[in-house]
Structures are given as structure tokens and as C-alpha cells.
Scaffold this motif. Structure first.
Motif, PDB file in Angstrom:
ATOM      1  N   LEU A 220       1.755   6.228  -7.212  1.00 19.84           N
ATOM      2  CA  LEU A 220       0.647   6.945  -7.861  1.00 19.84           C
ATOM      3  C   LEU A 220       0.758   8.452  -7.665  1.00 19.84           C
ATOM      4  N   LEU A 221       1.113   8.876  -6.463  1.00 24.11           N
ATOM      5  CA  LEU A 221       1.281  10.312  -6.229  1.00 24.11           C
ATOM      6  C   LEU A 221       2.409  10.881  -7.084  1.00 24.11           C
ATOM      7  N   LEU A 222       3.503  10.153  -7.195  1.00 21.26           N
ATOM      8  CA  LEU A 222       4.613  10.610  -8.018  1.00 21.26           C
ATOM      9  C   LEU A 222       4.244  10.630  -9.495  1.00 21.26           C
ATOM     10  N   LEU A 223       3.507   9.612  -9.947  1.00 23.78           N
ATOM     11  CA  LEU A 223       3.069   9.598 -11.348  1.00 23.78           C
ATOM     12  C   LEU A 223       2.153  10.773 -11.662  1.00 23.78           C
ATOM     13  N   PHE A 224       1.180  11.039 -10.796  1.00 22.23           N
ATOM     14  CA  PHE A 224       0.271  12.166 -11.038  1.00 22.23           C
ATOM     15  C   PHE A 224       1.012  13.500 -10.989  1.00 22.23           C
ATOM     16  N   SER A 225       1.979  13.630 -10.085  1.00 22.75           N
ATOM     17  CA  SER A 225       2.746  14.857 -10.006  1.00 22.75           C
ATOM     18  C   SER A 225       3.581  15.072 -11.269  1.00 22.75           C
ATOM     19  N   LEU A 226       4.248  14.017 -11.727  1.00 21.32           N
ATOM     20  CA  LEU A 226       5.031  14.130 -12.955  1.00 21.32           C
ATOM     21  C   LEU A 226       4.143  14.405 -14.165  1.00 21.32           C
ATOM     22  N   TRP A 227       2.983  13.779 -14.220  1.00 25.78           N
ATOM     23  CA  TRP A 227       2.063  13.992 -15.341  1.00 25.78           C
ATOM     24  C   TRP A 227       1.565  15.435 -15.369  1.00 25.78           C
ATOM     25  N   ARG A 228       1.217  15.972 -14.189  1.00 27.00           N
ATOM     26  CA  ARG A 228       0.771  17.374 -14.126  1.00 27.00           C
ATOM     27  C   ARG A 228       1.886  18.328 -14.527  1.00 27.00           C
TER      28      ARG A 228
ATOM     29  N   ILE B  90       3.970  -1.961 -11.952  1.00 30.38           N
ATOM     30  CA  ILE B  90       3.481  -3.238 -12.481  1.00 30.38           C
ATOM     31  C   ILE B  90       4.278  -4.401 -11.892  1.00 30.38           C
ATOM     32  N   MET B  91       5.598  -4.262 -11.833  1.00 25.18           N
ATOM     33  CA  MET B  91       6.426  -5.343 -11.285  1.00 25.18           C
ATOM     34  C   MET B  91       6.134  -5.569  -9.801  1.00 25.18           C
ATOM     35  N   TYR B  92       5.945  -4.509  -9.051  1.00 25.38           N
ATOM     36  CA  TYR B  92       5.675  -4.674  -7.623  1.00 25.38           C
ATOM     37  C   TYR B  92       4.294  -5.272  -7.397  1.00 25.38           C
ATOM     38  N   SER B  93       3.335  -4.944  -8.270  1.00 23.91           N
ATOM     39  CA  SER B  93       2.005  -5.553  -8.166  1.00 23.91           C
ATOM     40  C   SER B  93       2.080  -7.057  -8.409  1.00 23.91           C
ATOM     41  N   ILE B  94       2.848  -7.465  -9.410  1.00 23.70           N
ATOM     42  CA  ILE B  94       3.025  -8.894  -9.676  1.00 23.70           C
ATOM     43  C   ILE B  94       3.719  -9.570  -8.500  1.00 23.70           C
ATOM     44  N   ASN B  95       4.717  -8.918  -7.932  1.00 30.39           N
ATOM     45  CA  ASN B  95       5.419  -9.468  -6.775  1.00 30.39           C
ATOM     46  C   ASN B  95       4.474  -9.626  -5.583  1.00 30.39           C
ATOM     47  N   PHE B  96       3.610  -8.648  -5.346  1.00 27.74           N
ATOM     48  CA  PHE B  96       2.670  -8.730  -4.232  1.00 27.74           C
ATOM     49  C   PHE B  96       1.666  -9.855  -4.448  1.00 27.74           C
ATOM     50  N   ILE B  97       1.158  -9.991  -5.660  1.00 29.83           N
ATOM     51  CA  ILE B  97       0.207 -11.064  -5.954  1.00 29.83           C
ATOM     52  C   ILE B  97       0.864 -12.423  -5.737  1.00 29.83           C
TER      53      ILE B  97
ATOM     54  N   SER C 258       9.430   4.493 -16.149  1.00 23.39           N
ATOM     55  CA  SER C 258      10.111   3.590 -15.217  1.00 23.39           C
ATOM     56  C   SER C 258       9.298   3.410 -13.937  1.00 23.39           C
ATOM     57  N   ILE C 259       8.644   4.454 -13.448  1.00 19.36           N
ATOM     58  CA  ILE C 259       7.800   4.312 -12.258  1.00 19.36           C
ATOM     59  C   ILE C 259       6.610   3.406 -12.552  1.00 19.36           C
ATOM     60  N   LEU C 260       6.044   3.531 -13.736  1.00 19.85           N
ATOM     61  CA  LEU C 260       4.934   2.663 -14.127  1.00 19.85           C
ATOM     62  C   LEU C 260       5.389   1.209 -14.227  1.00 19.85           C
ATOM     63  N   SER C 261       6.592   0.978 -14.757  1.00 21.82           N
ATOM     64  CA  SER C 261       7.088  -0.400 -14.828  1.00 21.82           C
ATOM     65  C   SER C 261       7.340  -0.955 -13.427  1.00 21.82           C
ATOM     66  N   PHE C 262       7.853  -0.136 -12.498  1.00 22.71           N
ATOM     67  CA  PHE C 262       8.032  -0.587 -11.119  1.00 22.71           C
ATOM     68  C   PHE C 262       6.684  -0.891 -10.471  1.00 22.71           C
TER      69      PHE C 262
ATOM     70  N   THR D 256       0.831  -1.207   0.000  1.00 24.37           N
ATOM     71  CA  THR D 256       0.000   0.000   0.000  1.00 24.37           C
ATOM     72  C   THR D 256       0.863   1.254   0.000  1.00 24.37           C
ATOM     73  N   ALA D 257       1.921   1.273   0.787  1.00 33.08           N
ATOM     74  CA  ALA D 257       2.810   2.439   0.813  1.00 33.08           C
ATOM     75  C   ALA D 257       3.480   2.663  -0.537  1.00 33.08           C
ATOM     76  N   VAL D 258       3.948   1.594  -1.163  1.00 35.78           N
ATOM     77  CA  VAL D 258       4.598   1.729  -2.475  1.00 35.78           C
ATOM     78  C   VAL D 258       3.603   2.184  -3.526  1.00 35.78           C
ATOM     79  N   ILE D 259       2.406   1.634  -3.513  1.00 30.41           N
ATOM     80  CA  ILE D 259       1.402   1.994  -4.517  1.00 30.41           C
ATOM     81  C   ILE D 259       1.000   3.453  -4.371  1.00 30.41           C
ATOM     82  N   PHE D 260       0.725   3.900  -3.155  1.00 24.97           N
ATOM     83  CA  PHE D 260       0.337   5.298  -2.972  1.00 24.97           C
ATOM     84  C   PHE D 260       1.452   6.255  -3.362  1.00 24.97           C
ATOM     85  N   SER D 261       2.681   5.947  -2.972  1.00 24.97           N
ATOM     86  CA  SER D 261       3.774   6.849  -3.334  1.00 24.97           C
ATOM     87  C   SER D 261       4.015   6.849  -4.841  1.00 24.97           C
TER      88      SER D 261
END
Length: 162
Positions: free
Chosen positions: A74-82, A112-119, A106-110, A67-72
Motif C-alpha cells: 500500500l505504501l508503494l502504491l500510494f507513493s507511485l500514484w503520487r 490481490i494474489m497475496y490476499s487470496i493466498n492469506f485467506i 503489477s503491485i496491485l495484482s500481487f 500485514t507486512a506485505v500489505i503495508f509495504s
């Protein structure tokens, strides 16, 4: 600061490893001899009954870190996108915008990889209770190749490291 973080990580791993070893040793040594007096009724003991609280703690720890990795991320992705969108409206097309796009990839690839690792870690906990060794082997294989893929993405995304 990095040496202190590494030392803390080693000490934390040592403590967790020692606790896990003691729990496994106690659980297995208590249930090896079923023929002694007072142990006959426990012969139908299942290993998942003994370790269910530990599986819950491990799953909870994985869920909190995920949860901590996903929130950070997502926040970083939205900040970079803005920020990238603001740079586009100001019609600034330079190397900085390309760097932002590369960082977002690269953040998006991390992510996805971390989601697969968690699953895979959750599947490992579920199938460990069912003693399905083929699925456990496959999930361990995916989980243990995760750091290697993470390092490869970092190396190939940075031209200086290639």
C-alpha cells in the motif's frame, strides 16, 4: 547478499521442518496405543486439541507476514500514484509514466494474489480442525499454485522475460 539469503532461508526451513516433524511424531506416537495401562481414559483424544497451540503460532506467523506485505504494498502504491500524479501535472508524458502505471498494476495484482493466498491459509487452518478434506484440498490447491501465478505475472509483465 542473495546467496546468504538463500542459505538462511534453507536453514530456517530445515529448522522449522525438523520441529514440525518432531511435534507430529511425538503427538502421534503418544496416542497410537490406547490399550496400555493408563491410556484408556485418553481414547477420546481429538487431534485439534493436541495441535491448537501450533495452529495459533502458524496463524500468527501468517498474519504478521501478511500485514507486512500489505503495508509495504500500500505504501508503494500510494507513493507511485503520487509520483505519477506529479508527473501528470508537470505535463510529462513519456515512457517513465508508463513504467509507473505498469508497476502499479503489477503491485496491485500481487496484493490481490497475496490476499487470496492469506485467506486460503487461514481457511486451511480452520478446516484442518474440522477434518473437512474437500475444502482443505481446494485451499491447498490454491495456495500451492500461488508461486506459479506470481512467477507468471512477473514474466508476462516484463517484455524482456517473455
Amino acid at each position: 547478499m542473495v546467496p546468504w539469503l538463500l542459505l538462511g532461508s534453507v536453514l530456517f526451513s530445515l529448522i522449522i521442518g525438523t520441529i514440525a516433524y518432531n511435534v507430529m511424531d511425538k503427538a502421534l506416537s503418544n496416542n497410537l496405543n490406547f490399550t496400555c495401562q493408563g491410556r484408556i481414559s485418553k481414547a477420546s483424544f481429538r487431534i485439534d486439541q493436541q495441535f491448537l497451540p501450533y495452529y495459533f503460532i502458524i496463524g500468527f506467523g501468517n498474519a504478521v507476514s501478511f500485514t507486512a506485505v500489505i503495508f509495504s504494498a500500500l505504501l508503494l502504491l500510494f507513493s507511485l500514484w503520487r509520483h505519477k500524479r506529479n508527473m501528470q501535472t508537470n505535463s510529462m508524458r513519456d515512457l517513465s509514466m508508463d513504467a509507473h502505471i505498469k508497476a502499479m498494476k503489477s503491485i496491485l495484482s500481487f496484493f490481490i494474489m497475496y490476499s487470496i493466498n492469506f485467506i486460503c491459509s487461514i481457511l486451511t487452518l480452520i478446516y484442518a480442525m474440522k477434518n473437512d478434506t474437500d475444502v482443505i484440498f481446494l485451499t491447498y490447491l490454491i495456495r500451492y499454485t500461488f508461486p506459479g501465478f506470481h512467477s507468471l505475472v512477473l514474466i508476462f509483465s516484463n517484455p524482456n522475460l517473455e
